[in-house]
Design a protein around this motif. Structure first.
Motif, PDB file in Angstrom:
ATOM      1  N   LYS A   1       8.266  52.678  53.333  1.00  0.00           N
ATOM      2  CA  LYS A   1       7.632  53.942  53.718  1.00  0.00           C
ATOM      3  C   LYS A   1       6.242  54.078  53.079  1.00  0.00           C
ATOM      4  O   LYS A   1       5.262  54.376  53.761  1.00  0.00           O
ATOM      5  CB  LYS A   1       8.517  55.126  53.300  1.00  0.00           C
ATOM      6  CG  LYS A   1       9.921  55.088  53.920  1.00  0.00           C
ATOM      7  CD  LYS A   1      10.770  56.287  53.519  1.00  0.00           C
ATOM      8  CE  LYS A   1      11.127  56.348  52.044  1.00  0.00           C
ATOM      9  NZ  LYS A   1      11.939  55.184  51.567  1.00  0.00           N
ATOM     10  N   THR A   2       6.178  53.857  51.769  1.00  0.00           N
ATOM     11  CA  THR A   2       4.900  53.993  51.064  1.00  0.00           C
ATOM     12  C   THR A   2       3.902  52.939  51.539  1.00  0.00           C
ATOM     13  O   THR A   2       2.707  53.203  51.683  1.00  0.00           O
ATOM     14  CB  THR A   2       5.127  53.899  49.539  1.00  0.00           C
ATOM     15  OG1 THR A   2       6.044  54.926  49.153  1.00  0.00           O
ATOM     16  CG2 THR A   2       3.838  54.090  48.773  1.00  0.00           C
ATOM     17  N   THR A   3       4.408  51.761  51.806  1.00  0.00           N
ATOM     18  CA  THR A   3       3.545  50.682  52.326  1.00  0.00           C
ATOM     19  C   THR A   3       2.956  51.073  53.672  1.00  0.00           C
ATOM     20  O   THR A   3       1.752  50.892  53.920  1.00  0.00           O
ATOM     21  CB  THR A   3       4.377  49.383  52.462  1.00  0.00           C
ATOM     22  OG1 THR A   3       4.952  49.070  51.188  1.00  0.00           O
ATOM     23  CG2 THR A   3       3.522  48.228  52.941  1.00  0.00           C
TER      24      THR A   3
ATOM     25  N   ILE B   1       3.429  63.384  51.200  1.00  0.00           N
ATOM     26  CA  ILE B   1       4.434  64.220  50.544  1.00  0.00           C
ATOM     27  C   ILE B   1       5.690  63.378  50.313  1.00  0.00           C
ATOM     28  O   ILE B   1       6.293  62.879  51.258  1.00  0.00           O
ATOM     29  CB  ILE B   1       4.763  65.444  51.427  1.00  0.00           C
ATOM     30  CG1 ILE B   1       3.470  66.244  51.681  1.00  0.00           C
ATOM     31  CG2 ILE B   1       5.838  66.314  50.782  1.00  0.00           C
ATOM     32  CD1 ILE B   1       3.609  67.351  52.720  1.00  0.00           C
ATOM     33  N   ASP B   2       6.044  63.191  49.044  1.00  0.00           N
ATOM     34  CA  ASP B   2       7.206  62.353  48.722  1.00  0.00           C
ATOM     35  C   ASP B   2       8.319  63.235  48.164  1.00  0.00           C
ATOM     36  O   ASP B   2       8.219  63.747  47.054  1.00  0.00           O
ATOM     37  CB  ASP B   2       6.784  61.288  47.700  1.00  0.00           C
ATOM     38  CG  ASP B   2       7.882  60.259  47.478  1.00  0.00           C
ATOM     39  OD1 ASP B   2       9.045  60.504  47.898  1.00  0.00           O
ATOM     40  OD2 ASP B   2       7.585  59.214  46.883  1.00  0.00           O
ATOM     41  N   LEU B   3       9.358  63.402  48.943  1.00  0.00           N
ATOM     42  CA  LEU B   3      10.439  64.323  48.569  1.00  0.00           C
ATOM     43  C   LEU B   3      11.598  63.630  47.861  1.00  0.00           C
ATOM     44  O   LEU B   3      12.703  64.155  47.799  1.00  0.00           O
ATOM     45  CB  LEU B   3      10.946  65.053  49.826  1.00  0.00           C
ATOM     46  CG  LEU B   3       9.883  65.857  50.569  1.00  0.00           C
ATOM     47  CD1 LEU B   3      10.479  66.524  51.790  1.00  0.00           C
ATOM     48  CD2 LEU B   3       9.258  66.898  49.653  1.00  0.00           C
TER      49      LEU B   3
ATOM     50  N   ILE C   1       5.475  62.463  55.435  1.00  0.00           N
ATOM     51  CA  ILE C   1       6.547  62.893  54.533  1.00  0.00           C
ATOM     52  C   ILE C   1       7.595  61.799  54.335  1.00  0.00           C
ATOM     53  O   ILE C   1       8.210  61.334  55.298  1.00  0.00           O
ATOM     54  CB  ILE C   1       7.234  64.154  55.093  1.00  0.00           C
ATOM     55  CG1 ILE C   1       6.176  65.217  55.416  1.00  0.00           C
ATOM     56  CG2 ILE C   1       8.259  64.700  54.096  1.00  0.00           C
ATOM     57  CD1 ILE C   1       6.719  66.398  56.194  1.00  0.00           C
ATOM     58  N   GLU C   2       7.786  61.385  53.085  1.00  0.00           N
ATOM     59  CA  GLU C   2       8.876  60.457  52.754  1.00  0.00           C
ATOM     60  C   GLU C   2      10.122  61.256  52.394  1.00  0.00           C
ATOM     61  O   GLU C   2      10.020  62.287  51.759  1.00  0.00           O
ATOM     62  CB  GLU C   2       8.506  59.593  51.535  1.00  0.00           C
ATOM     63  CG  GLU C   2       7.430  58.580  51.826  1.00  0.00           C
ATOM     64  CD  GLU C   2       7.282  57.588  50.675  1.00  0.00           C
ATOM     65  OE1 GLU C   2       8.266  56.883  50.350  1.00  0.00           O
ATOM     66  OE2 GLU C   2       6.182  57.526  50.107  1.00  0.00           O
ATOM     67  N   TRP C   3      11.267  60.764  52.751  1.00  0.00           N
ATOM     68  CA  TRP C   3      12.545  61.441  52.540  1.00  0.00           C
ATOM     69  C   TRP C   3      12.554  62.781  53.277  1.00  0.00           C
ATOM     70  O   TRP C   3      13.034  63.806  52.776  1.00  0.00           O
ATOM     71  CB  TRP C   3      12.851  61.638  51.038  1.00  0.00           C
ATOM     72  CG  TRP C   3      12.852  60.340  50.298  1.00  0.00           C
ATOM     73  CD1 TRP C   3      11.821  59.808  49.577  1.00  0.00           C
ATOM     74  CD2 TRP C   3      13.906  59.374  50.250  1.00  0.00           C
ATOM     75  NE1 TRP C   3      12.183  58.578  49.068  1.00  0.00           N
ATOM     76  CE2 TRP C   3      13.456  58.289  49.470  1.00  0.00           C
ATOM     77  CE3 TRP C   3      15.204  59.320  50.791  1.00  0.00           C
ATOM     78  CZ2 TRP C   3      14.234  57.163  49.211  1.00  0.00           C
ATOM     79  CZ3 TRP C   3      15.975  58.199  50.527  1.00  0.00           C
ATOM     80  CH2 TRP C   3      15.490  57.140  49.750  1.00  0.00           C
TER      81      TRP C   3
HETATM   82 MG    MG Z   1       8.078  55.418  48.652  1.00  0.00          MG
END
Ligand code: MG
Ligand code: ADP
Length: 135
Positions: free
Chosen positions: A36-38, A74-76, A102-104
């Motif tokens: 996801k971050t990648t 946004i990382d939840l 948005i992650e998670w």
């Molecule tokens: Mg991540």
């Protein structure tokens, strides 16, 4: 869509980022390490934010800005439910102009805008990921 390296996932993110108008909400799903971050790295780059003034608004939100463009990452990961998200003011970001990635996202699923672009990443093997876009 299948990618066989982090670079390919970034390349896919760049293509996606290039097509953004600037106000989209993108929800990313997938386990830890799915990419996801990648993918977000690529989206930010493709959107045209090359040199970034990267300022964490607070722990869970990173703001990328350049040339009047903005992406909120946004990382939840540390959020367990909507109440927690609300308590720290996270939800205000959903109403801000700009791209929201948005992650998670499943943790605030019922608050996501109707037109949210949903992307699921799945680990197939060490270097292989399956990426599905749903509308
Ligand atoms: Mg991540
Ligand atoms: P997440 O944010 O979903 O937890 P990250 O993007 O932080 O995932 O991490 C993904 C990890 O998987 C990185 O260590 C990356 O190098 C590795 N990886 C291996 N193959 C791929 C691929 N095809 N796409 C994305 N990441 C990959």
């Amino acid at each position: 869509m299948i990618t066989n390296s982090p670079e390919e996932t970034i390349a896919f993110g760049i293509q996606l980022g290039k097509r953004l108008a600037g106000n989209e909400t993108i929800a990313l799903y997938g386990e830890l390490g799915a990419g996801k971050t990648t993918l977000i790295k690529g989206i930010v780059k493709g959107f045209g934010i090359e040199k970034t003034a990267k300022s964490p608004s607070f722990v869970m939100i990173t703001e990328y800005t350049a040339n009047g463009k903005v992406i909120y990452h946004i990382d939840l990961y540390r959020i367990r439910n909507i109440d927690e998200a609300e308590n720290i003011g996270l939800l205000d970001y959903l109403t801000f102009p700009g791209v929201k990635v948005i992650e998670w996202a499943e943790r605030i699923e019922e608050l996501l805008p109707k037109e949210t672009l949903r992307i699921t990443l799945k680990i197939i093997s060490d270097k292989t990921r399956e990426i599905n876009i749903e509308e």
